[in-house]
Design an enzyme around this catalytic site. Structure first.
Site, PDB file in Angstrom:
ATOM      1  N   LYS A 134      -2.491  14.725 -19.312  1.00 45.93           N
ATOM      2  CA  LYS A 134      -1.240  15.549 -19.347  1.00 45.93           C
ATOM      3  C   LYS A 134      -1.589  16.983 -19.180  1.00 45.93           C
ATOM      4  O   LYS A 134      -2.558  17.490 -19.993  1.00 45.93           O
ATOM      5  CB  LYS A 134      -0.322  15.233 -20.560  1.00 45.93           C
ATOM      6  CG  LYS A 134       1.116  15.701 -20.186  1.00 45.93           C
ATOM      7  CD  LYS A 134       1.889  15.358 -21.491  1.00 45.93           C
ATOM      8  CE  LYS A 134       3.238  15.582 -21.442  1.00 45.93           C
ATOM      9  NZ  LYS A 134       4.115  15.096 -22.580  1.00 45.93           N
ATOM     10  N   SER A 155       8.498  13.352 -20.903  1.00 47.96           N
ATOM     11  CA  SER A 155       7.812  14.698 -20.253  1.00 47.96           C
ATOM     12  C   SER A 155       6.662  14.205 -19.520  1.00 47.96           C
ATOM     13  O   SER A 155       6.156  15.031 -18.946  1.00 47.96           O
ATOM     14  CB  SER A 155       7.780  15.713 -21.184  1.00 47.96           C
ATOM     15  OG  SER A 155       6.813  15.273 -22.200  1.00 47.96           O
ATOM     16  N   SER A 188       8.340  10.512 -24.931  1.00 46.92           N
ATOM     17  CA  SER A 188       7.801  11.016 -23.676  1.00 46.92           C
ATOM     18  C   SER A 188       6.821  10.329 -23.204  1.00 46.92           C
ATOM     19  O   SER A 188       6.305  10.515 -21.728  1.00 46.92           O
ATOM     20  CB  SER A 188       7.401  12.772 -23.780  1.00 46.92           C
ATOM     21  OG  SER A 188       8.731  13.394 -23.979  1.00 46.92           O
TER      22      SER A 188
END
Length: 474
Positions: free
Chosen positions: A63, A138, A162
């Site tokens: 990420k 996210s 997330s």
């Protein structure tokens, strides 16, 4: 793609095939922010790694909030679009020591603040099962690249849900372990009391192996646990006879999609047939209804404090001004989207001295009540279980990050309990509705990850979705 099958391939071939596939799918999925430029150096480093290392030669995606030396790490925010870290996060060190090859950084909601992955400065990420739908966020980029069979392991972070929500939307396994189980050193933070490192795989066995690799004490993160790390993957056992499973009835009743409810009920019947004790429980409805506003106050207050250094002077893209104050104001205005600025306003308001008692501290007290409610249930049961989302991945125009309807407040936000409590939680695929994947979410007591993996494995065996990936079409 699973770790076990991936390891049977030629290392160089599989790494470059993963990169080529990610590049080929980028115009369709928009899941990558940047590609690693040191692949040959990483492959050369493998000569120093034992070929029996658990992730030897495995392509892995991080990420975009995981600090990676020499590789753009922007947290998908314009203000950090020039940030090149000079060090590796702890989990990067662990991945490389286990033989992994970092191939790319994945898109995320800006600074992790969102649940749609529509807010990245590089544009929205698209669901591989239907590119007209959202990935969830996210950690949407990592979820999508796992589901699209680019990589068998992708790193995310989970502050509200997330990792676990996009896992459900994309039909992969999403794991958030106990708070402190994985070091957060080198992770660009959102809300420090809620942030967890998590990850995506296409099987429960791979999820168990990944935690064995990533977990452990790190003295650079004082919140990391000193507890010994078991070999989770070697201890896996899908015999759930006698396991006590609590269905969170409030969540299931709040879901309007009958197909999701029916599929969930059928799965519960199969778990009963395997000998599990499956019972419905009801949590305090008033408390569940305030999960989102409580989260919103705490998370945004902590984010405001954590990101005060993104001012164009200490960090971030700098905008011109006639004074230091002008530079900071212009840089933050241009560097953050309107949604992020709104969150900072809410966070700042909550931290004003005159507001702390009636907002921030009150939210902390409500959080404690919610954790006590969850702990009460887990004193009697091995896990709680509920649908991971109240619908399939929505279209962008139908998606919301915060909404105050009763259905949304409970059905879409119950997984925040895992962040409030720090308890381990995993989302596992359980079927399809209208051609889109749906999943269930499990929570357990602190450091009971093995229990989660065992019951999740039983669910995976019942669903037959181990290793399931999407065939991406426009």
């Amino acid at each position: 793609m699973e770790l076990t099958t991936c390891k049977n391939q030629d290392v160089r071939k599989r790494v470059y095939e993963a990169i080529e596939k990610a590049k080929r799918l980028q115009p369709i999925l928009n899941a990558v922010v940047s590609f690693a430029q040191d692949i040959e150096e990483q492959l050369a480093h493998l000569e120093q790694i034992d070929t029996s290392a658990p992730l030897y030669g495995i392509p892995v995606v991080l990420k975009d909030n995981v600090n990676t030396k020499g590789l753009l790490t922007s947290a998908s925010s314009r203000i950090l679009s020039n940030y090149i870290p000079v060090y590796d996060a702890c989990i990067v060190e662990k991945l490389k020591a286990a033989g992994a090859i970092i191939i790319a950084k994945s898109s995320m909601d800006e600074l992790g603040m969102g649940g749609t992955n529509l807010s990245a400065y590089t544009g929205p990420v698209h669901n591989p099962y239907d590119t007209s739908r959202i990935s969830g966020g996210s950690s949407g980029g990592s979820a999508v690249l796992t589901a699209a069979d680019v990589t068998p392991l992708a790193i995310g972070t989970d502050t509200g849900d997330s990792v676990r929500k996009p896992a459900a939307y994309n039909g992969v396994v999403g794991m958030k372990p106990t708070y402190g189980r994985i070091s957060r050193y080198g992770i660009i933070p959102y809300a420090s009391s809620l942030d967890h490192v998590g990850y995506f795989t296409t099987s429960v066995a791979d999820a168990a192996l990944a935690l064995h690799v990533l977990a452990g004490r790190d003295d650079r993160d004082m919140t990391s646990s000193t507890k010994e790390v078991p070999a989770y993957e070697q201890l896996l056992n899908s015999d759930i006879k006698g396991k006590r499973i609590a269905i969170i009835d409030n969540v299931q009743k709040a879901i309007k999609d009958e197909s999701i409810r029916t599929g969930f009920d059928q799965l519960m019947m199969r778990l009963k047939q395997r000998g599990a004790i499956v019972e419905s429980i009801t949590l305090n409805e008033q408390l569940l209804a305030v999960i989102l506003p409580t989260y919103y106050i705490i998370a945004n207050a902590e984010a405001t404090a954590n990101h005060s250094n993104l001012d164009g002077i200490r960090f971030g893209v700098r905008e011109d001004g006639n004074s230091v104050e002008d530079v900071m104001s212009h840089s933050r205005t241009a560097g953050f989207s309107a949604n992020i600025r709104k969150r900072f306003v809410v966070g700042s308001y909550s931290l004003f001295v005159e507001n702390q008692d009636k907002l921030f501290r009150k939210a902390q007290k409500v959080r404690r009540l919610l954790v006590e409610e969850l702990a009460r249930v887990l004193d009697q049961y091995d896990i709680t279980i509920a649908s991971a989302a109240g619908s399939i991945a929505p279209h962008p125009q139908d998606s919301v990050d915060e909404q105050l309807s009763d259905t949304y407040l409970i059905a879409e936000n119950h997984m925040i309990l895992g962040n409030f409590s720090g308890y381990p939680s995993i989302s596992v695929p359980c079927g399809f509705v209208e051609g889109m994947p749906v999943g269930v979410n499990l929570m357990a007591k602190p450091f009971a990850e093995q229990t989660l993996f065992d019951i999740a494995l039983a669910i995976e065996e019942e669903s037959g979705l181990r290793g399931q990936v999407a065939e991406v079409t426009k």
